[in-house]
Scaffold this active site. Structure first.
Site, PDB file in Angstrom:
ATOM      1  N   GLY A  78     -35.897  25.487 -85.325  1.00 41.54           N
ATOM      2  CA  GLY A  78     -35.122  24.107 -84.931  1.00 41.54           C
ATOM      3  C   GLY A  78     -36.003  22.782 -85.048  1.00 41.54           C
ATOM      4  O   GLY A  78     -35.668  21.898 -84.356  1.00 41.54           O
ATOM      5  N   HIS A 136     -46.953  24.112 -85.755  1.00 42.40           N
ATOM      6  CA  HIS A 136     -46.606  25.474 -85.394  1.00 42.40           C
ATOM      7  C   HIS A 136     -47.728  26.414 -84.667  1.00 42.40           C
ATOM      8  O   HIS A 136     -47.539  27.353 -84.613  1.00 42.40           O
ATOM      9  CB  HIS A 136     -46.120  25.942 -86.557  1.00 42.40           C
ATOM     10  CG  HIS A 136     -44.912  25.429 -87.312  1.00 42.40           C
ATOM     11  ND1 HIS A 136     -43.693  24.776 -86.688  1.00 42.40           N
ATOM     12  CD2 HIS A 136     -44.702  24.909 -88.481  1.00 42.40           C
ATOM     13  CE1 HIS A 136     -42.889  24.603 -87.563  1.00 42.40           C
ATOM     14  NE2 HIS A 136     -43.455  24.470 -88.652  1.00 42.40           N
TER      15      HIS A 136
HETATM   16  P1  PAP Z   1     -39.532  24.067 -90.123  1.00 46.90           P
HETATM   17  O1  PAP Z   1     -40.145  25.080 -89.391  1.00 46.90           O
HETATM   18  O2  PAP Z   1     -39.806  24.497 -91.850  1.00 46.90           O
HETATM   19  O3  PAP Z   1     -39.674  22.761 -89.757  1.00 46.90           O
HETATM   20  P2  PAP Z   1     -36.888  24.511 -88.793  1.00 46.90           P
HETATM   21  O4  PAP Z   1     -36.471  22.939 -88.721  1.00 46.90           O
HETATM   22  O5  PAP Z   1     -37.727  24.663 -87.490  1.00 46.90           O
HETATM   23  O6  PAP Z   1     -37.718  24.192 -90.174  1.00 46.90           O
HETATM   24  O7  PAP Z   1     -35.813  25.356 -89.022  1.00 46.90           O
HETATM   25  C1  PAP Z   1     -34.877  25.246 -89.983  1.00 46.90           C
HETATM   26  C2  PAP Z   1     -33.614  25.795 -89.646  1.00 46.90           C
HETATM   27  O8  PAP Z   1     -32.847  24.656 -88.453  1.00 46.90           O
HETATM   28  C3  PAP Z   1     -32.714  26.215 -90.467  1.00 46.90           C
HETATM   29  O9  PAP Z   1     -31.926  27.106 -90.159  1.00 46.90           O
HETATM   30  P3  PAP Z   1     -31.194  28.123 -90.967  1.00 46.90           P
HETATM   31  O10 PAP Z   1     -32.052  28.716 -91.995  1.00 46.90           O
HETATM   32  O11 PAP Z   1     -30.802  29.337 -89.974  1.00 46.90           O
HETATM   33  O12 PAP Z   1     -29.890  27.673 -91.563  1.00 46.90           O
HETATM   34  C4  PAP Z   1     -31.859  24.751 -90.638  1.00 46.90           C
HETATM   35  O13 PAP Z   1     -30.483  25.099 -91.226  1.00 46.90           O
HETATM   36  C5  PAP Z   1     -31.702  24.557 -89.107  1.00 46.90           C
HETATM   37  N1  PAP Z   1     -31.621  23.096 -88.832  1.00 46.90           N
HETATM   38  C6  PAP Z   1     -31.977  21.916 -89.527  1.00 46.90           C
HETATM   39  N2  PAP Z   1     -31.280  21.056 -88.901  1.00 46.90           N
HETATM   40  C7  PAP Z   1     -30.295  21.230 -88.031  1.00 46.90           C
HETATM   41  C8  PAP Z   1     -29.736  20.465 -87.190  1.00 46.90           C
HETATM   42  N3  PAP Z   1     -29.483  19.302 -87.316  1.00 46.90           N
HETATM   43  N4  PAP Z   1     -28.867  21.254 -86.431  1.00 46.90           N
HETATM   44  C9  PAP Z   1     -28.988  22.727 -86.267  1.00 46.90           C
HETATM   45  N5  PAP Z   1     -29.909  23.279 -86.949  1.00 46.90           N
HETATM   46  C10 PAP Z   1     -30.452  22.748 -87.932  1.00 46.90           C
END
Ligand code: PAP
Length: 330
Positions: A78, A136
């Site tokens: 997230g 991270h």
């Molecule tokens: P990162 O570690 O590469 O930065 P990160 O943002 O931590 O990634 O996680 C991505 C997840 O957050 C995705 O989950 P999913 O694969 O289960 O769908 C992504 O869709 C979700 N995500 C991104 N933005 C939001 C948001 N605004 N609200 C809820 N979930 C979100």
């Protein structure tokens, strides 16, 4: 971070880090990587060669400032969402909700990544105050100078992290090698072998620190953010020293922040559909890859009952006695 290296002394320092890095890569335990050929186990955590080097550089060059705010997370927990929430909560007086920074920029651009190998080390002296950084790395992998700074940490059900990570890694993995199967990803994840893993130890490093220093580490859960985003925004506002006022409550500011940062809103913005986000010198990621489904419990579409039980069993065993529990996602 210290200003652009270039003096003989700093070059010598940098050369020493490169030599140490080379030595570590040759001698540390290694395992198959998810998107890189290998991961190396450094101080208990699995890192790619570049991220390992970034960690060495961080310890040598980074100078923290007491006002710095760090956003920490395990990958796919997230981060993107929380970056948007922290940035818009902190800077709520600087933008209107009809013309906002986040309408034109991906949330990642508001934070400087600590994990990117950025030699010559970026000079952050001109950055706005507070400076915003993201990482991270486990808490125990960070320099001691950061202990006086504030951290916001987000964790997520490991089953959803695994599925999100598996999808993401297959997107960024070289097309010259076969995709990583879910079975292989599952096995590696359970063994703790994934970038920045083991997942459980990384989470516990922040959980323990948050118990010890509650005013310095705000520990959040993705599932709580989904269920009660307004409560989380109020917590964030208080934590960064800008509590939501009665007037702001009456004007619906909290609701506006939640709406701006929602998955539906962010994922549909043109700025997040096209183009790449650059992390340091080395990594470019398509911005749309940060938005997939954004739901709780997508793991149910992928994991068998046995797989679910194995991960839940590891989680229960690792977190036993820590006081940390995950909200059940099924
Ligand atoms: P990162 O570690 O590469 O930065 P990160 O943002 O931590 O990634 O996680 C991505 C997840 O957050 C995705 O989950 P999913 O694969 O289960 O769908 C992504 O869709 C979700 N995500 C991104 N933005 C939001 C948001 N605004 N609200 C809820 N979930 C979100």
């Amino acid at each position: 971070m210290s200003n652009a290296p270039g003096t003989t002394e700093e070059d010598a320092e940098y050369k020493k880090i490169c030599e140490n890095h080379k030595h570590l890569i040759e001698t540390l335990p290694k395992c198959n990587g998810w998107w890189t050929p290998h991961l190396h186990n450094y101080n208990g955590f699995w890192l790619t060669p570049d991220i390992l080097k970034a960690n060495l550089l961080l310890h040598t060059y980074f100078k923290s400032h007491p006002t710095d705010i760090f956003l920490a997370s395990f990958m796919k927990s997230g981060t993107t969402w929380l970056k948007a929430l922290v940035f818009s909560t902190l800077n709520r007086d600087s933008y209107t909700f009809s013309d906002h920074y986040l309408h034109k920029h991906n949330p990642h651009s508001a934070f400087s990544p600590l994990d990117a190998e950025t030699y010559p080390i970026t000079d952050f002296t001109n950055s706005l105050t507070p400076r915003l950084f993201s990482t991270h790395f486990a808490r125990t992998m960070l320099p001691a100078c950061m202990s006086s700074c504030k951290f916001v940490y987000v964790c997520r059900d490991p089953k959803d992290v695994l599925i999100s990570l598996w999808h993401f890694m297959n997107k960024i993995r070289s097309k010259d090698v076969p995709p990583l199967s879910l079975d292989e990803a599952f096995e590696l994840f359970c063994l703790g072998v994934s970038d920045y893993g083991p997942f459980w130890e990384q989470v516990l490093s922040y959980w323990r620190a948050s118990l010890e220093y509650p005013d310095k580490i705000l520990f959040l859960k993705y599932e709580d953010m989904k269920k009660e985003p307004e409560v989380v925004v109020r917590k964030l506002a208080a934590f960064v020293g800008k509590p939501v006022t009665v007037e702001e409550e009456e004007k619906g500011v909290v609701r506006e922040i939640v709406k701006l940062c929602s998955f539906e809103n962010l994922s549909n913005l043109e700025v997040n559909k096209e183009g790449f986000e650059k992390f340091g010198r080395l990594v470019n990621i398509e911005k749309r890859e940060f938005f997939r489904k954004g739901v709780i419990g997508d793991w149910k579409n992928y994991l068998t009952k046995e797989m679910k039980e194995r991960i839940d069993g590891i989680t229960a065993q690792k977190f036993k006695g820590s006081g940390l529990v995950f909200t059940a996602t099924g």
